[in-house]
Structures are given as structure tokens and as C-alpha cells.
Design an enzyme around this catalytic site. Structure first.
Site, PDB file in Angstrom:
ATOM      1  CB  SER B  40      18.602  -5.209 -13.397  1.00 23.50           C
ATOM      2  OG  SER B  40      18.954  -4.809 -12.098  1.00 23.50           O
ATOM      3  CD  GLU B  61       7.133  -1.097 -12.089  1.00 20.08           C
ATOM      4  OE1 GLU B  61       6.159  -0.581 -11.501  1.00 20.08           O
ATOM      5  OE2 GLU B  61       8.267  -1.160 -11.571  1.00 20.08           O
TER       6      GLU B  61
END
Lengths: 281, 317
Positions: B40, B61
């Protein structure tokens, strides 16, 4: 390198610094600071290879990251007495316009500090990143970090624990201060941690234990043993059992002194139990 | 004044990927991290050419932001990559403490920003990220408008010391700014001069503003179009110079009207030159599934919405 008596003297002097710092501003965290005094004294005066002076990148020397930033009093005292900044500056702890913020920060430019900490659970990721940078730079020095046990309740730690093992970050030694206490009570009462050593092991770390983290000889031996286990494909974890408030009888065996300053009378009692060795700031 | 034409539709995230490929070849200190979204983010070429300078952190993350902060200690320039939602809201405290407050030279690169992410729906369509990031002291916030500008911005932020939030998108959109342009952080770009109204736009809404300006011209309305790619620090001077001439302004962004570019512009105007303003932005709402075009139509984020806002603000002069 200092001899054992000099290190013992430094431990007592650092305890006095901690007590006087938090007393002066009637705030701060003496309990965990006192519990980790032997660890900091050993790390900065016996274990780590350090350059003279301070630069942020720290290439060519060992690095340390404090994840449980609330024990800033012990960090500041040991940094000052190692020569990172003037010892008199301990007088400014938590005061307006000070470089010695309640929790450590790089923002005011205090030498010896490479990351802000205070919001818990972030230090291990940062230490892992610094260890990766050392590998990229071909720098064979080590990265150390310290974490509270209650802090392991933060999920980010387990992301970092998984990453460090999975990616063989073997130039890194994380120490967990296992004192069994947090703000609201014992860790068993607030949120049980289970077998912390076993948890690190099953995540793929090389784990060793320091049974009494308030015994300077045991701390030095444990840290040296940990050093010898680096470079072998696994990150190294030390589970270090300590007594919160160690060295001050009325601060031990309780979580009450996690974040509370002593009164005038209590300070006098505590200092009497730790007679001046190297000179107060 | 250059007349802008579409050189062929491309996605801004591919502009980021192209920038990373170039940085991989030119700047040995640049490293990349990704949280399981390599495809992506379009950084496969960087990874292939610099495998040791890439860190796959998995779906974690918070850890990615911390590792990035740590990598700066030792002189690396980390670029983190994931969707905008997971680059900001999910990891706000990690960015706040370990990156912004710690003055770390991390580049937070966020793809799939805004509603044009499309079919995945509101869980992934963050419309609050500009606000979150611009509130952090010391953070630079950049939202380029097309492939070429995103590539140029990617190269520019590597040369800038300090934390940066770089926001770009998923869909293929017009690529109309010059190839190999020089990107100056904090500098507004005058795309089309005009005298009746100022349109200040960022990101995907810049091309829509140019279309709106052309349509307005046929109605005898002269619109000035300014591209703000850097929302923080904002080019106050360029904004004030234009509104002093035109006397009214429309701001256009793919973001909530609360916390976005429009509010930043309002602050400048309120302090120096109070001016009627209309906001083309989402109206304090979450998004939903749909094609990018359908969503931009439904949520009032296209050239028709800009044209309508101009006609409204002109009446308030």
C-alpha cells in the site's frame, strides 16, 4: 574504576540526593528511585562504557534508556555525580525553568537524557531502535534500558518484546525492576503480571534474574553476566527483584512512597539512616 | 501563469514510493519502517535495493513509532509508513512523547488519508489527522496534492531536521504539477491568479479547485487558487497578500472542518485581516464505504462544492 567501598558510598549519597530532592519540592517519586539506586550506581560507574561529555547520537559508547521516567530523582542524581551536569543543579528538580523536569526530557537539553519518558511503556521500543541503529552503524556497544514491573501492563512493551526477539536484537539488555508495587497497590492486586521471567522466555529472550537488586555485588554480577550473553542471537532480559523505598526503613514494604515526599521530620529520620558520604549538593 | 494540465492520473502514494526509491539511492541515512502495509505504501523498490535499511515491524504501530525515535539516536532518518489513521490517532501518545517532545527527526508518512480511501469505510478514513498533528509543538504538517508534489515533498523532508507528518492518499488523481519540482517546506504556491475570490486548497482538493476556478471564469468570476502543501508552518504572508486583494476566501481540504487547514487560515485572518470565509471540508462527521468519487460528491469535497462555496462567500463580501 571505583572500588566497592566507593560505590557503596555513592549509593548512600544518591539516596540522600533522592530524599532531599523530593522533600524540597514536596513531590516526586522516592520509592522506586530508592529501589533502583544500586542498579543506577553500578550501571553508570561500573558497567557501561561511556565517552567523556555527551552527544545525542552516542556513537562509540553504551546507551541507557529509562522507560519508567517517574524515578527521575535517582537518574538525575547518578547522572550529576557521573559528571553529566553540575551536582548543584539537583537543587532545581521540578522547579520552574529547570532542566530537571518532573519526568526526564531531552527538551530542555539536559546532558545524559536521550528520550522523554513518563507516559509509560514507550522506552523499550526506543531502546530497540537505538540498538538497531548501532548495528547499522557497525558500533559494537550495547544498549540498556530499565522498566518498572507495573509498566509491563502497557501493551506496547509486548510489541517491542516480540520484535526484539523476532529480529535478534542481541546488543540490548532490558532490566525489569520487579518490586511488586504500583500506585494503587501491589501488582498482584491491581493487575497480576504472572511469571514475568517466563513470559520473556517464551517470547524468545535470554532471561536471567538478580534475586536481590539492592545488593550491589549481585547487581554488578548480574549485569556482567547479562553482558556476556549479548551477541548470541537473543535480546537479554534481567528480572531484578528490588525493595521499593530501600534504605529507609519506613518507606520499605509498602507502595505508600511511590509518589509521596517525606515531611521535615521524616526526612531527618531517613537521612540519619543514610549518613553523608561524598557530600550533599 | 502556467496552465496546469493532467499529465496522467497517478496515486500520491506512488509519488511517495518514487521519492523513497530516490532517497534509498542518494541518502544512506534514510531508513524505512512499515507496519505490514508495504504494498500500500509503494516502498518495495526501496526495500529491494536497501534490505538492511528496512524494518518490517508487523501490525504494531506503537512499537514502530518508538523504534523510529530510537533509530534517530545514531543519526538515522527514519520514515514510518502505514495508513493515516494508524499513523496518528492510534499512536498519538507515542508520537507526542517519544518523537515530538523528544525532538526526534522522524518522518511519519501516512497513506490512505481522508475519505478517498473509499470502500474500506470509516474505520480507515481518518478526517482528523491534520488537526491531531498540527497541534503537536514542533511538528511540520504537509499534505501534497499530486504524484509529482508528493515525490518532491518526500525528498525535501529528508533534508529538514525535525519531526514531519506527510499525508497522502490512495486513489489515482490528476498529476499536474511539474516533474522534478523544487519543494520548499512552508511555501504556498500560487497556481492561478485572480481578483474576486481566493481559493486555498490542500491535497486532493487542489485539482478540484483548479477545475472550479475554470468554471467560475466562464461566469465572469476571477478566482485565485493557492496551493498550501504545508499546513504547518503556514505561509501567512501568501494568504494575507491574496485576501487583501480579493476580500474573501474559500478553503478546501479532505478533512474535518474542525482542526484542518480552514481553521488555520481562519486564525491568520482573524489575527491580521478579518475576511469572509467558507469551508469546503467534512462537517464533523465520519465517512462511510463507497467509491472515492461517490464519497467526494456526497460529502461535498469536489469542484462543485468549491464552486458553490465561492458563490456563497462572494455574497458576504
Amino acid at each position: 574504576m571505583p572500588n566497592t567501598q566507593e560505590l557503596e558510598d555513592l549509593v548512600i549519597q544518591v539516596r540522600r540526593d533522592i530524599l532531599r530532592m523530593v522533600h524540597k519540592v514536596n513531590s516526586g517519586h522516592p520509592g522506586g528511585s530508592l529501589g533502583c539506586t544500586e542498579f543506577f550506581v553500578a550501571l553508570y560507574n561500573e558497567i557501561m562504557e561511556l565517552k567523556d561529555g555527551f552527544d545525542m547520537d552516542g556513537n562509540g559508547e553504551d546507551l541507557f534508556f529509562l522507560s519508567n521516567g517517574h524515578i527521575s530523582p535517582v537518574f538525575y542524581s547518578v547522572l550529576a555525580r557521573r559528571g553529566y551536569f553540575p551536582i548543584d543543579e539537583l537543587n532545581t528538580f521540578r522547579l520552574i525553568d529547570s532542566r530537571l523536569q518532573g519526568h526526564p526530557t531531552t527538551h530542555e537539553g539536559l546532558p545524559g537524557v536521550r528520550i522523554a519518558s513518563g507516559s509509560l511503556g514507550q522506552g523499550m521500543s526506543v531502546a530497540v531502535g537505538a540498538a538497531l541503529a548501532k548495528k547499522l552503524n557497525g558500533d559494537n556497544h550495547l544498549v540498556y534500558s530499565l522498566h518498572g514491573d507495573g509498566e509491563l501492563q502497557e501493551g506496547q512493551n509486548w510489541e517491542a518484546i516480540m520484535y526484539a526477539a523476532g529480529n535478534k536484537v542481541d546488543n540490548y539488555i532490558a532490566t525489569v525492576d520487579l518490586n511488586g508495587q504500583q500506585i494503587d497497590g501491589s501488582t498482584d492486586d491491581v493487575l497480576p503480571l504472572g511469571d514475568v521471567a517466563e513470559k520473556f522466555r517464551v517470547f524468545g529472550w535470554d532471561v536471567l534474574e538478580i534475586e536481590n537488586g539492592n545488593d550491589l555485588d549481585q547487581v554488578i554480577a548480574g549485569l556482567n553476566e547479562a553482558k556476556s550473553r549479548t551477541g548470541k542471537g537473543k535480546p537479554v532480559c534481567i528480572i531484578m527483584t528490588t525493595m521499593m523505598g530501600n534504605g529507609v526503613d519506613f518507606m520499605m514494604h509498602t507502595h505508600a512512597w511511590h509518589g509521596k515526599a517525606p515531611s521535615d521530620e521524616q526526612l531527618e529520620t531517613a537521612l540519619a539512616q543514610n549518613p553523608e558520604t561524598l557530600g550533599d549538593y | 501563469m502556467t496552465k496546469y494540465t493532467d499529465q496522467g492520473k497517478q496515486d500520491t502514494r506512488s509519488g511517495f514510493g518514487a521519492g523513497m526509491t530516490e532517497l534509498g539511492r542518494t541518502n544512506p541515512n534514510v531508513v524505512a519502517l512499515c507496519a505490514d502495509l508495504v504494498g500500500s505504501l509503494k516502498i518495495q523498490t526501496f526495500i529491494d535495493e536497501n534490505p538492511k535499511r528496512f524494518f518490517q515491524v508487523g501490525i504494531a504501530e506503537a512499537n514502530m513509532m518508538g523504534i523510529a525515535a530510537g533509530l534517530t539516536i545514531g543519526g538515522k532518518i527514519p520514515f514510518t509508513g502505514t495508513f493515516a489513521n494508524f499513523s496518528t490517532g492510534r499512536v498519538y501518545d507515542q508520537i507526542r512523547q517519544s518523537i515530538a517532545y523528544s525532538d526526534k527527526n522522524v518522518k511519519i508518512c501516512a497513506s490512505h488519508a481522508g475519505i478517498t480511501l473509499g470502500e474500506d469505510g470509516a474505520t480507515h478514513q481518518i478526517l482528523e489527522d491534520i488537526g491531531l498533528m498540527k497541534m503537536l509543538p514542533g511538528m511540520t504538517v504537509i499534505n501534497p496534492c499530486d504524484f509529482n508534489q508528493t515525490k518532491a515533498a518526500t525528498l525535501a523532508i529528508a533534508e529538514h531536521h525535525g519531526p514531519v507528518y506527510l499525508r497522502f492518499g490512495r486513489p489515482k488523481v490528476a498529476n499536474f504539477t511539474p516533474v522534478d519540482q523544487k519543494f520548499e517546506i512552508g511555501k504556498a504556491l500560487m497556481l492561478s491568479e485572480g481578483t474576486d475570490v481566493t481559493i486555498i486548497a490542500t491535497g486532493h482538493l487542489v485539482w478540484e479547485s483548479l477545475i472550479a476556478a475554470e468554471k467560475l471564469e466562464t461566469q465572469g468570476i476571477s478566482a485565485e487558487v493557492i496551493n498550501i502543501h504545508t499546513i504547518k508552518p503556514l505561509d501567512d504572508e501568501a494568504i494575507l497578500a491574496s485576501v487583501k486583494k480579493t476580500g474573501c476566501v474559500v478553503t478546501a481540504e479532505e478533512h474535518n472542518y474542525l482542526g484542518g487547514l480552514g481553521e488555520s487560515v481562519s486564525r491568520v485572518l482573524a489575527s491580521h485581516h478579518p475576511t469572509p470565509q467558507e469551508f469546503v471540508a467534512t462537517q464533523d462527521t465520519f465517512g462511510e464505504s463507497g467509491t472515492p468519487e461517490q464519497l467526494m460528491q456526497k460529502y461535498g469535497l469536489n469542484n462543485k462544492a468549491i464552486e458553490k462555496a465561492v458563490l456563497k462567500v462572494l455574497k458576504r463580501k
